[in-house]
Each structure stands twice: as C-alpha cells, then as structure tokens.
Design a protein around this motif. Structure first.
Motif, PDB file in Angstrom:
ATOM      1  N   LEU A 115       0.823  -1.200   0.000  1.00 14.60           N
ATOM      2  CA  LEU A 115       0.000   0.000   0.000  1.00 14.60           C
ATOM      3  C   LEU A 115       0.860   1.254   0.000  1.00 14.60           C
ATOM      4  CD1 LEU A 115      -2.889  -0.959   2.460  1.00 14.60           C
ATOM      5  CD2 LEU A 115      -2.961  -0.800  -0.036  1.00 14.60           C
ATOM      6  N   GLY A 116       2.009   1.202   0.671  1.00 22.24           N
ATOM      7  CA  GLY A 116       2.916   2.344   0.669  1.00 22.24           C
ATOM      8  C   GLY A 116       3.436   2.659  -0.720  1.00 22.24           C
ATOM      9  N   ALA A 117       3.479   1.644  -1.579  1.00 21.21           N
ATOM     10  CA  ALA A 117       3.955   1.858  -2.945  1.00 21.21           C
ATOM     11  C   ALA A 117       2.951   2.620  -3.789  1.00 21.21           C
ATOM     12  CB  ALA A 117       4.267   0.511  -3.600  1.00 21.21           C
ATOM     13  N   LEU A 118       1.687   2.699  -3.314  1.00 28.74           N
ATOM     14  CA  LEU A 118       0.670   3.421  -4.088  1.00 28.74           C
ATOM     15  C   LEU A 118       0.901   4.925  -4.040  1.00 28.74           C
ATOM     16  CD1 LEU A 118      -1.950   3.145  -5.741  1.00 28.74           C
ATOM     17  CD2 LEU A 118      -3.227   3.243  -3.590  1.00 28.74           C
ATOM     18  N   LEU A 119       1.570   5.410  -2.996  1.00 29.55           N
ATOM     19  CA  LEU A 119       1.776   6.844  -2.830  1.00 29.55           C
ATOM     20  C   LEU A 119       2.559   7.461  -3.993  1.00 29.55           C
ATOM     21  CD1 LEU A 119       1.074   9.076  -0.799  1.00 29.55           C
ATOM     22  CD2 LEU A 119       3.251   8.622   0.338  1.00 29.55           C
ATOM     23  N   PRO A 120       3.756   6.950  -4.339  1.00 31.27           N
ATOM     24  CA  PRO A 120       4.464   7.539  -5.485  1.00 31.27           C
ATOM     25  C   PRO A 120       3.720   7.367  -6.802  1.00 31.27           C
ATOM     26  CG  PRO A 120       5.596   5.551  -4.725  1.00 31.27           C
ATOM     27  CD  PRO A 120       4.564   5.891  -3.695  1.00 31.27           C
ATOM     28  N   VAL A 121       2.909   6.320  -6.915  1.00 29.06           N
ATOM     29  CA  VAL A 121       2.097   6.139  -8.125  1.00 29.06           C
ATOM     30  C   VAL A 121       1.102   7.281  -8.273  1.00 29.06           C
ATOM     31  CG1 VAL A 121       0.338   4.693  -9.212  1.00 29.06           C
ATOM     32  CG2 VAL A 121       2.357   3.635  -8.196  1.00 29.06           C
ATOM     33  N   LEU A 122       0.395   7.594  -7.192  1.00 27.84           N
ATOM     34  CA  LEU A 122      -0.590   8.671  -7.240  1.00 27.84           C
ATOM     35  C   LEU A 122       0.059  10.019  -7.532  1.00 27.84           C
ATOM     36  CD1 LEU A 122      -2.947   7.641  -4.297  1.00 27.84           C
ATOM     37  CD2 LEU A 122      -3.438   7.526  -6.740  1.00 27.84           C
ATOM     38  N   PHE A 123       1.242  10.260  -6.957  1.00 25.95           N
ATOM     39  CA  PHE A 123       1.942  11.507  -7.248  1.00 25.95           C
ATOM     40  C   PHE A 123       2.283  11.607  -8.728  1.00 25.95           C
ATOM     41  CE2 PHE A 123       3.207  11.676  -2.616  1.00 25.95           C
ATOM     42  CZ  PHE A 123       2.473  12.814  -2.341  1.00 25.95           C
ATOM     43  N   SER A 124       2.628  10.480  -9.348  1.00 23.93           N
ATOM     44  CA  SER A 124       2.977  10.493 -10.764  1.00 23.93           C
ATOM     45  C   SER A 124       1.770  10.756 -11.654  1.00 23.93           C
ATOM     46  CB  SER A 124       3.618   9.152 -11.161  1.00 23.93           C
ATOM     47  OG  SER A 124       4.836   8.950 -10.482  1.00 23.93           O
ATOM     48  N   ILE A 142      -2.864  11.583   4.998  1.00 26.22           N
ATOM     49  CA  ILE A 142      -2.500  10.909   6.252  1.00 26.22           C
ATOM     50  C   ILE A 142      -1.180  10.169   6.099  1.00 26.22           C
ATOM     51  CG2 ILE A 142      -3.175   9.067   7.836  1.00 26.22           C
ATOM     52  CD1 ILE A 142      -6.106   9.890   7.275  1.00 26.22           C
ATOM     53  N   ALA A 143      -1.028   9.444   4.970  1.00 24.95           N
ATOM     54  CA  ALA A 143       0.218   8.703   4.740  1.00 24.95           C
ATOM     55  C   ALA A 143       1.411   9.646   4.642  1.00 24.95           C
ATOM     56  CB  ALA A 143       0.091   7.869   3.460  1.00 24.95           C
ATOM     57  N   THR A 144       1.223  10.776   3.961  1.00 19.73           N
ATOM     58  CA  THR A 144       2.297  11.765   3.843  1.00 19.73           C
ATOM     59  C   THR A 144       2.649  12.346   5.207  1.00 19.73           C
ATOM     60  OG1 THR A 144       1.523  12.350   1.622  1.00 19.73           O
ATOM     61  CG2 THR A 144       3.005  13.902   2.706  1.00 19.73           C
TER      62      THR A 144
END
Length: 443
Positions: free
Chosen positions: A201-210, A408-410
């Motif tokens: 799930l943590g890997a989804l963060l950079p995906v969304l930023f891209s 929240i994750a950020t």
C-alpha cells in the motif's frame, strides 16, 4: 477608461487535441522515468507493479471525471480557485491561490526546469555550471512564447507532447526487444527481493503523485472551444492516454530489466536504453526526458498564470496581474510575475524544500476542489449541466477518501513537511484579511 464590461476577455481557441495535450503534458513530466524504481522497491513482483499503476490510474480517472463535471459547469479560467470561491467563499479560494499559485506552481516550475536543464546539459555534454542558466533560459523562453497568447503556447505544447510520447514509445519498443523469448518473467515474483505485505500500500503513494497534474486543463478552461463538450472529452481522452502509456512503460521496464533490476535502478529509463543501444541510447533518452519536463513547465506556467490573473481580477492580488493584453488576450503581467518568481526560486535552489512543504496543501486543494461538486449538486440541482459524473456520489467520495488517505500517509511519513504545509496555509489567513484591509484603505 476600460470598464469591466469592455475589458479584454479570454478567447476560446483550444480544440480537443490541444486540450487533451494539456492533460497529457500536465501529468507526464519526469516521474514515469524515475518513480517505477521506487514502486518496484516496495513490491515483490512485476504483477504487483502493474496492478498498482492500474489502481492508481483508475483512482485518478475518478478524480478526472469529477473535474470534467466541474469544468463543464464552470468553464472559466482559474479552475479550482473558481469552484472554491463560488462554493465556499473567498477565504478558501484565497488560501488555494496563496498555496498553489504563489508557492506550489512556481516551485514546481523551478524544480522541473532544473530537471530539464540537468538532462539537457548531460545529453549535450555541457558542464554542471550551465544547469541554472539553462533552467532560467527555459522559463524565460516559455513565458515569452505565452505572452503571444494561448495559440502560440498550445502549438509549443502540442510539439512537446508528441516528443514525450515518442520517448515513451521508444522505451516500450526497447523493453520488448530486450525481452524477446522471456516476456513472462516480467510478471514473475522476485524471489531475491521479498517485500513485507504492508509495503504494498505504501507503494501506491508515489504512483498517485505520478498521476497528478490533470487539473491544469481546468485552469485554462476559459480558452477552450465548446467547453461543455470539449472539457469532459479531453480530460477522459488525455487521462486514458496517460494510464495506457504508464502501463506500457512499466511493462517495458519489467520486461527489459526484470523486477530486481528495476528495483535496483537509479535511472530505469536510461538503464533500459543503455542495455540495448549503449551510451547513445542513454543520451537519446536524456533528450526525451528533457522534452517531457520542458512540456510540463509550459503547462504549469500557463495554468498558474490564469489562476493568478483570476485572483487579481477578484481583488485578491495586485490588480495589474488581473489584466489581459487586448491584442494577445494573454495574462501577460501574471505570466511575467509567475515566471520571475520561478526564476528566483531556481537561482536560490530553495524549490525542493518549498515543494516538500506544500505537498499536503496541494492534495488538500484536490480534496476540497472535488468536494465543491457536492455543493453544486445540492444547491444548484436545477442548473443544467451537459456532463455529470457517473456513479455519483460514490466516485467523488472515493476520490476524496483516497486523497485524505494520501494526506495521512504523507503526514506519517514526513510529519515535519506536513506541519510546515499546514503552517503555510494558516499564514494565508492573516494575509487574506490584511489584503482586504489594504483594499478598503485604497478604495
């Protein structure tokens, strides 16, 4: 003396291809050439990498469909600023402009212009001392072209969108050539690189930023022809092209480098090209990334200037910034202001920290921007809208929930940056009331 009724207005000169090009160019910058390595580090197999990029694309498409309705309802320059002003009042709109148009947009331009200069100088063999002058020159050139109006800016943007898509297609072809006979390994589990399940799930963060940046078209909505039809179509077409490109590029990385190779790479695009074509391939890809980042800067400058111009017209910023040139119909003062501030940030080198400090503010702007859709549906229910987001209210709720999850994750990952971001937003409150006081004194 020019009155409100006779003041120059934007001219609708952007067609559907121009608009779709803005969506593609605003999303695809440098991220897809670097971020996949980070995503691979946080996963344990190629199928997980592709699944994350597909999930990120679907979540972003939900936001795009919401922005399509907002753009069709209010096809005006300023985008999210306009929606917030109408739904929630001038203070939230000002806080958006304070955070985005005055900090995040120029900070993004400075950061990406520096990235452009890095790759451009590396490709041509220029020394490091040329990086800042080239970055400043790129910003000045983009501002200069846009001073002639949206048509000139769109022609430049269309060219660089084609070039960045060509670079992506080249990556795909190279990856498939390298993977001849063993394409199946691209989706295999990486036994050498196991990752804890929670990291997925943590890997989804950079995906969304891209996937960020699709909102720029709404900033330019005042110059789109037949906006009620063109905006939804261009947003959907452009974002579908982005998602397809991202999936193909990631499959090419996995096919050519393998999951372990992708996870270990610092520059996957260059490594992939180098594996087949040697250093000439890496140089060619550096030029492709330079074109991609240059195109992003062009969109960020054009979109950010429209937000500044709308703020100036509303009396929320210097009135001169709110004027349009009567000939070109371009917000020339706003363009020059945004460009000058981006150049200052480029020369000072402070843009990296500035962007870190405004990340939470940017995502909050997305959440509140989409939330205005609930206001429009409730209080302007009878207002005709040529496009309505499907599966309402579930799609807007899904996007807002996703954005809040990202925030929240950020905040957990970088609490100091999140705190500074909230502080910058909070400082906008006294700035707003101070500006209103100055306006009353000068009236």
């Amino acid at each position: 003396m020019t009155t409100e009724s006779t003041a120059p207005a934007y001219v609708r000169r952007l067609g559907i291809w121009d608009a779709a090009s803005i969506v593609i160019g605003g999303v695809i910058g440098a991220g897809i050439f670097r971020t996949p390595a980070t995503v691979a580090e946080r996963t344990s197999g190629g199928w997980q990498v592709l699944l994350l990029w597909a999930i990120g694309g679907l979540l972003t498409l939900a936001g795009v469909l919401c922005y399509a309705e907002l753009g069709a309802r209010r096809p005006q320059a300023g985008g999210t600023y306009v929606y917030l002003r109408e739904a929630f009042g001038k203070l939230p709109a000002f806080l958006f402009g304070w955070t985005m148009a005055l900090i995040n947009y120029p900070g993004s331009v400075a950061a990406v212009a520096t990235t452009f200069a890095d790759y451009f100088c590396a490709a041509l063999g220029f020394p490091d001392g040329f990086v800042k002058p080239v970055a400043v020159g790129a910003i000045g050139f983009i501002v200069g072209i846009n001073l002639f109006g949206i048509r000139a800016g769109a022609l430049m943007q269309n060219l660089f969108t084609v070039l960045k898509l060509a670079a992506i297609m080249l990556l795909v072809v190279v990856g498939l050539v390298l993977a001849r006979g063993h394409l199946g390994t691209a989706l295999a589990i990486d036994q050498v690189h196991p990752v804890a399940p929670g990291a997925f799930l943590g890997a989804l963060l950079p995906v969304l930023f891209s996937y960020g940046g699709f909102h720029y078209l709404n900033d330019l909505a005042g110059e789109v022809r037949d906006p009620q039809r063109t905006l939804p179509r261009a947003l959907g077409l452009g974002m579908a092209g982005v998602v397809g490109s991202y999936l193909l590029v990631n499959f090419a990385y996995l096919a050519g480098l393998g999951h372990a190779g992708l996870a270990a790479s610092q520059a996957p695009a260059a490594d992939l090209m180098r594996a087949l074509l040697g250093e000439r391939g890496a140089t060619l890809m550096a030029l492709g990334i330079a074109c991609s980042t240059f195109g992003y800067c062009a969109i960020a400058i054009a979109g950010g200037a429209r937000v500044l111009q709308t703020m100036g017209k509303d009396g929320m910023f210097f009135s001169a910034v709110g004027r349009l040139d009567p000939v070109s119909r371009a917000p020339q003062v706003a363009l020059a202001t945004l460009g000058a501030w981006a150049i200052v940030l480029t020369l000072s080198g402070s843009f990296g920290q500035l962007l870190d400090y405004t990340t939470v503010g940017e995502w909050l702007a997305h959440a509140f921007g989409i939330a205005t859709l609930f206001w429009y549906r409730r209080y302007l229910a009878e207002e005709p809208s040529p496009y309505r987001v499907p599966f309402y209210p579930w799609l807007p709720m899904l996007f807002v929930a996703t954005v809040l999850g990202v925030i929240i994750a950020t905040s957990i990952h970088a609490p100091r940056d999140a705190g500074m971001s909230l502080l910058i937003i909070a400082l906008g409150v006294p700035a707003f009331y101070g500006w209103r006081w100055l306006e009353r004194q000068s009236a």
